[in-house]
Write a protein that holds these residues in place. Structure first.
Motif, PDB file in Angstrom:
ATOM      1  N   ASN A   3     -61.281  21.615  18.689  1.00 18.01           N
ATOM      2  CA  ASN A   3     -60.778  22.506  17.643  1.00 18.01           C
ATOM      3  C   ASN A   3     -59.517  21.944  17.000  1.00 18.01           C
ATOM      4  O   ASN A   3     -59.362  21.953  15.776  1.00 18.01           O
ATOM      5  CB  ASN A   3     -60.508  23.895  18.220  1.00 18.01           C
ATOM      6  N   ARG A   4     -58.610  21.442  17.831  1.00 14.10           N
ATOM      7  CA  ARG A   4     -57.371  20.876  17.299  1.00 14.10           C
ATOM      8  C   ARG A   4     -57.661  19.624  16.482  1.00 14.10           C
ATOM      9  O   ARG A   4     -57.116  19.432  15.392  1.00 14.10           O
ATOM     10  CB  ARG A   4     -56.413  20.557  18.440  1.00 14.10           C
ATOM     11  N   LEU A   5     -58.534  18.752  16.988  1.00 16.12           N
ATOM     12  CA  LEU A   5     -58.856  17.519  16.283  1.00 16.12           C
ATOM     13  C   LEU A   5     -59.556  17.805  14.959  1.00 16.12           C
ATOM     14  O   LEU A   5     -59.264  17.168  13.941  1.00 16.12           O
ATOM     15  CB  LEU A   5     -59.724  16.617  17.158  1.00 16.12           C
ATOM     16  N   ALA A   6     -60.475  18.751  14.958  1.00 17.66           N
ATOM     17  CA  ALA A   6     -61.191  19.087  13.728  1.00 17.66           C
ATOM     18  C   ALA A   6     -60.222  19.577  12.655  1.00 17.66           C
ATOM     19  O   ALA A   6     -60.364  19.261  11.465  1.00 17.66           O
ATOM     20  CB  ALA A   6     -62.258  20.140  14.007  1.00 17.66           C
ATOM     21  N   GLU A   7     -59.210  20.327  13.082  1.00 23.95           N
ATOM     22  CA  GLU A   7     -58.217  20.843  12.125  1.00 23.95           C
ATOM     23  C   GLU A   7     -57.358  19.711  11.565  1.00 23.95           C
ATOM     24  O   GLU A   7     -56.959  19.742  10.399  1.00 23.95           O
ATOM     25  CB  GLU A   7     -57.350  21.897  12.831  1.00 23.95           C
ATOM     26  N   MET A   8     -57.112  18.680  12.386  1.00 29.25           N
ATOM     27  CA  MET A   8     -56.243  17.580  11.936  1.00 29.25           C
ATOM     28  C   MET A   8     -56.985  16.521  11.129  1.00 29.25           C
ATOM     29  O   MET A   8     -56.366  15.729  10.427  1.00 29.25           O
ATOM     30  CB  MET A   8     -55.573  16.922  13.147  1.00 29.25           C
ATOM     31  N   LEU A   9     -58.313  16.510  11.222  1.00 27.99           N
ATOM     32  CA  LEU A   9     -59.099  15.469  10.557  1.00 27.99           C
ATOM     33  C   LEU A   9     -59.310  15.749   9.074  1.00 27.99           C
ATOM     34  O   LEU A   9     -60.408  15.580   8.552  1.00 27.99           O
ATOM     35  CB  LEU A   9     -60.465  15.322  11.249  1.00 27.99           C
ATOM     36  N   GLN A  10     -58.282  16.145   8.396  1.00 26.07           N
ATOM     37  CA  GLN A  10     -58.390  16.468   6.986  1.00 26.07           C
ATOM     38  C   GLN A  10     -57.723  15.371   6.157  1.00 26.07           C
ATOM     39  O   GLN A  10     -56.610  14.939   6.475  1.00 26.07           O
ATOM     40  CB  GLN A  10     -57.713  17.813   6.688  1.00 26.07           C
ATOM     41  N   PRO A  11     -58.391  14.876   5.101  1.00 21.21           N
ATOM     42  CA  PRO A  11     -57.759  13.864   4.248  1.00 21.21           C
ATOM     43  C   PRO A  11     -56.391  14.340   3.753  1.00 21.21           C
ATOM     44  O   PRO A  11     -56.230  15.492   3.344  1.00 21.21           O
ATOM     45  CB  PRO A  11     -58.745  13.722   3.086  1.00 21.21           C
ATOM     46  N   GLY A  12     -55.427  13.470   3.841  1.00 17.77           N
ATOM     47  CA  GLY A  12     -54.073  13.805   3.415  1.00 17.77           C
ATOM     48  C   GLY A  12     -53.205  14.366   4.516  1.00 17.77           C
ATOM     49  O   GLY A  12     -51.988  14.535   4.326  1.00 17.77           O
ATOM     50  N   ARG A  13     -53.799  14.667   5.687  1.00 15.43           N
ATOM     51  CA  ARG A  13     -53.003  15.181   6.803  1.00 15.43           C
ATOM     52  C   ARG A  13     -52.020  14.102   7.259  1.00 15.43           C
ATOM     53  O   ARG A  13     -52.329  12.929   7.220  1.00 15.43           O
ATOM     54  CB  ARG A  13     -53.925  15.599   7.944  1.00 15.43           C
ATOM     55  N   PHE A  14     -50.854  14.514   7.702  1.00 15.22           N
ATOM     56  CA  PHE A  14     -49.778  13.619   8.162  1.00 15.22           C
ATOM     57  C   PHE A  14     -49.182  12.806   7.007  1.00 15.22           C
ATOM     58  O   PHE A  14     -48.845  11.637   7.159  1.00 15.22           O
ATOM     59  CB  PHE A  14     -50.268  12.672   9.272  1.00 15.22           C
ATOM     60  N   THR A  15     -49.061  13.453   5.857  1.00 18.24           N
ATOM     61  CA  THR A  15     -48.440  12.785   4.718  1.00 18.24           C
ATOM     62  C   THR A  15     -46.920  12.879   4.790  1.00 18.24           C
ATOM     63  O   THR A  15     -46.366  13.952   5.045  1.00 18.24           O
ATOM     64  CB  THR A  15     -48.911  13.422   3.390  1.00 18.24           C
ATOM     65  N   CYS A  16     -46.279  11.756   4.601  1.00 20.30           N
ATOM     66  CA  CYS A  16     -44.826  11.713   4.432  1.00 20.30           C
ATOM     67  C   CYS A  16     -44.549  10.565   3.481  1.00 20.30           C
ATOM     68  O   CYS A  16     -45.063   9.452   3.663  1.00 20.30           O
ATOM     69  CB  CYS A  16     -44.110  11.502   5.765  1.00 20.30           C
ATOM     70  N   SER A  17     -43.747  10.801   2.462  1.00 21.36           N
ATOM     71  CA  SER A  17     -43.529   9.791   1.441  1.00 21.36           C
ATOM     72  C   SER A  17     -42.751   8.602   1.988  1.00 21.36           C
ATOM     73  O   SER A  17     -41.985   8.721   2.961  1.00 21.36           O
ATOM     74  CB  SER A  17     -42.775  10.395   0.256  1.00 21.36           C
ATOM     75  N   GLU A  18     -42.937   7.459   1.367  1.00 20.65           N
ATOM     76  CA  GLU A  18     -42.168   6.269   1.757  1.00 20.65           C
ATOM     77  C   GLU A  18     -40.680   6.532   1.592  1.00 20.65           C
ATOM     78  O   GLU A  18     -39.863   6.089   2.414  1.00 20.65           O
ATOM     79  CB  GLU A  18     -42.596   5.067   0.922  1.00 20.65           C
ATOM     80  N   GLU A  19     -40.306   7.248   0.553  1.00 22.45           N
ATOM     81  CA  GLU A  19     -38.893   7.566   0.320  1.00 22.45           C
ATOM     82  C   GLU A  19     -38.305   8.340   1.502  1.00 22.45           C
ATOM     83  O   GLU A  19     -37.197   8.031   1.982  1.00 22.45           O
ATOM     84  CB  GLU A  19     -38.745   8.383  -0.965  1.00 22.45           C
ATOM     85  N   ASP A  20     -39.038   9.333   1.992  1.00 13.95           N
ATOM     86  CA  ASP A  20     -38.540  10.126   3.118  1.00 13.95           C
ATOM     87  C   ASP A  20     -38.477   9.289   4.394  1.00 13.95           C
ATOM     88  O   ASP A  20     -37.526   9.400   5.174  1.00 13.95           O
ATOM     89  CB  ASP A  20     -39.424  11.353   3.341  1.00 13.95           C
ATOM     90  N   VAL A  21     -39.500   8.459   4.631  1.00 14.12           N
ATOM     91  CA  VAL A  21     -39.486   7.622   5.829  1.00 14.12           C
ATOM     92  C   VAL A  21     -38.308   6.657   5.781  1.00 14.12           C
ATOM     93  O   VAL A  21     -37.602   6.469   6.785  1.00 14.12           O
ATOM     94  CB  VAL A  21     -40.813   6.848   5.977  1.00 14.12           C
ATOM     95  N   ARG A  22     -38.062   6.062   4.628  1.00 12.93           N
ATOM     96  CA  ARG A  22     -36.910   5.154   4.495  1.00 12.93           C
ATOM     97  C   ARG A  22     -35.601   5.894   4.785  1.00 12.93           C
ATOM     98  O   ARG A  22     -34.693   5.344   5.416  1.00 12.93           O
ATOM     99  CB  ARG A  22     -36.873   4.558   3.089  1.00 12.93           C
TER     100      ARG A  22
END
Length: 298
Positions: A182-201
């Motif tokens: 159930n947890r994996l199915a919820e996370m397997l969405q395109p765009g999940r875990f998005t963080c911009s390069e600007e924020d990571v920098r």
């Protein structure tokens, strides 16, 4: 609903000789109280985690540490065997504005540090594929200070789409037999875990020498300059980028070099590791916390 004075009520039943009734009532009250206490504890953990996230954006590290320690206490979490890594992990959470829960996540980062330390005597560069907010990258760079005091990020590479997950392949499908489906199915969405390069920098500003390589894996690797690597942290979750990254990085590992993944619990990533290792007569070392390692033969 609980009796206003459950102890008095149970004693009254006992005084009447209703022993079984008193026992059943007291057991029921005890069960209800346990559930209430657990619920309140979980609520307190969520509150402190929420405060931690706010403090990470506009407060001090000292404030964040105090709330993290309360979460650990409420969770009855086991401390890491290396207190320096525990301290480093809280600083990494704060720097990257990463939620402090689940608290068990820290044990994967202890393994990350141990595996990174195992290649300190080897030449070659270091990379992370899939960084999200930069938590693991911060831990890697801070750990490299053990090897080279004043390490500023030079020789460390981040490969990431900075647009989250790509669409999953058929190999990534979650089935009824998939653990934690159930947890994996919820996370397997395109765009999940998005963080911009600007924020990571910004999160990793303490290490200005880091080289950033934006793009979808494995396609973005096609134009890369030739390098040798001693350590790869592979955290891209899905089958195609995992298999492509293994095909690219493993031949470029120095003898004794390590590829560590956090994704061996994901169906596609597991299949990619198992498929690659079978094709090349390698052994996947499975670890706790859905981690696994491939080592280049010496």
């Amino acid at each position: 609903m609980l009796n206003p004075d459950p102890v008095k009520h149970a004693l009254a039943l006992l005084a009447k000789g209703q022993i079984n009734e008193a026992l059943q009532f007291s057991a029921s009250v005890s069960k209800n109280l346990t559930q209430v206490v657990k619920g309140l504890t979980d609520l307190r953990i969520k509150i402190h985690a929420s405060i931690f996230e706010k403090v990470a954006k506009s407060g001090t590290l000292t404030e964040a540490v105090s709330h993290y320690q309360l979460i650990e206490s409420l969770s009855e979490a086991v401390l890491l065997k290396d207190q320096a890594v525990e301290t480093r992990y809280v600083r990494a959470l704060f720097a990257t504005q990463t939620p402090p829960t689940p608290i068990s996540r820290k044990h994967r980062h202890m393994t990350l540090v141990e595996q990174l330390r195992s290649v300190f005597d080897l030449p070659g560069e270091i990379a992370e594929c899939g960084c999200y907010r930069g938590l693991s990258s911060w831990m890697i760079c801070a750990t490299l200070n053990e090897e080279n005091d004043g390490f500023d990020g030079i020789g460390f590479h981040i490969f990431d789409s900075f647009a989250g997950l790509s669409p999953p392949a058929p190999e990534d499908a979650v089935t009824a037999a998939t653990p934690d489906r159930n947890r994996l199915a919820e996370m397997l969405q395109p765009g999940r875990f998005t963080c911009s390069e600007e924020d990571v920098r910004r999160h990793l500003a303490a290490f200005p020498g880091i080289a950033y390589h934006p793009g979808w894996l494995p396609q973005s690797l096609a134009g890369e300059a030739e390098r040798t690597y001693r350590f790869i942290h592979l955290d891209v979750d899905l089958y195609e980028p995992t298999l492509g990254a293994l095909a690219y990085f493993y031949p470029r590992l120095v003898p004794g070099g390590v590829i560590l993944t956090d994704d061996y619990g994901w169906p596609g990533a597991r299949q990619a590791f198992d498929q690659f290792s079978a094709q090349h007569d390698l052994v996947v070392e499975e670890m706790a916390g859905n981690q696994a390692v491939l080592r280049r033969r010496r």
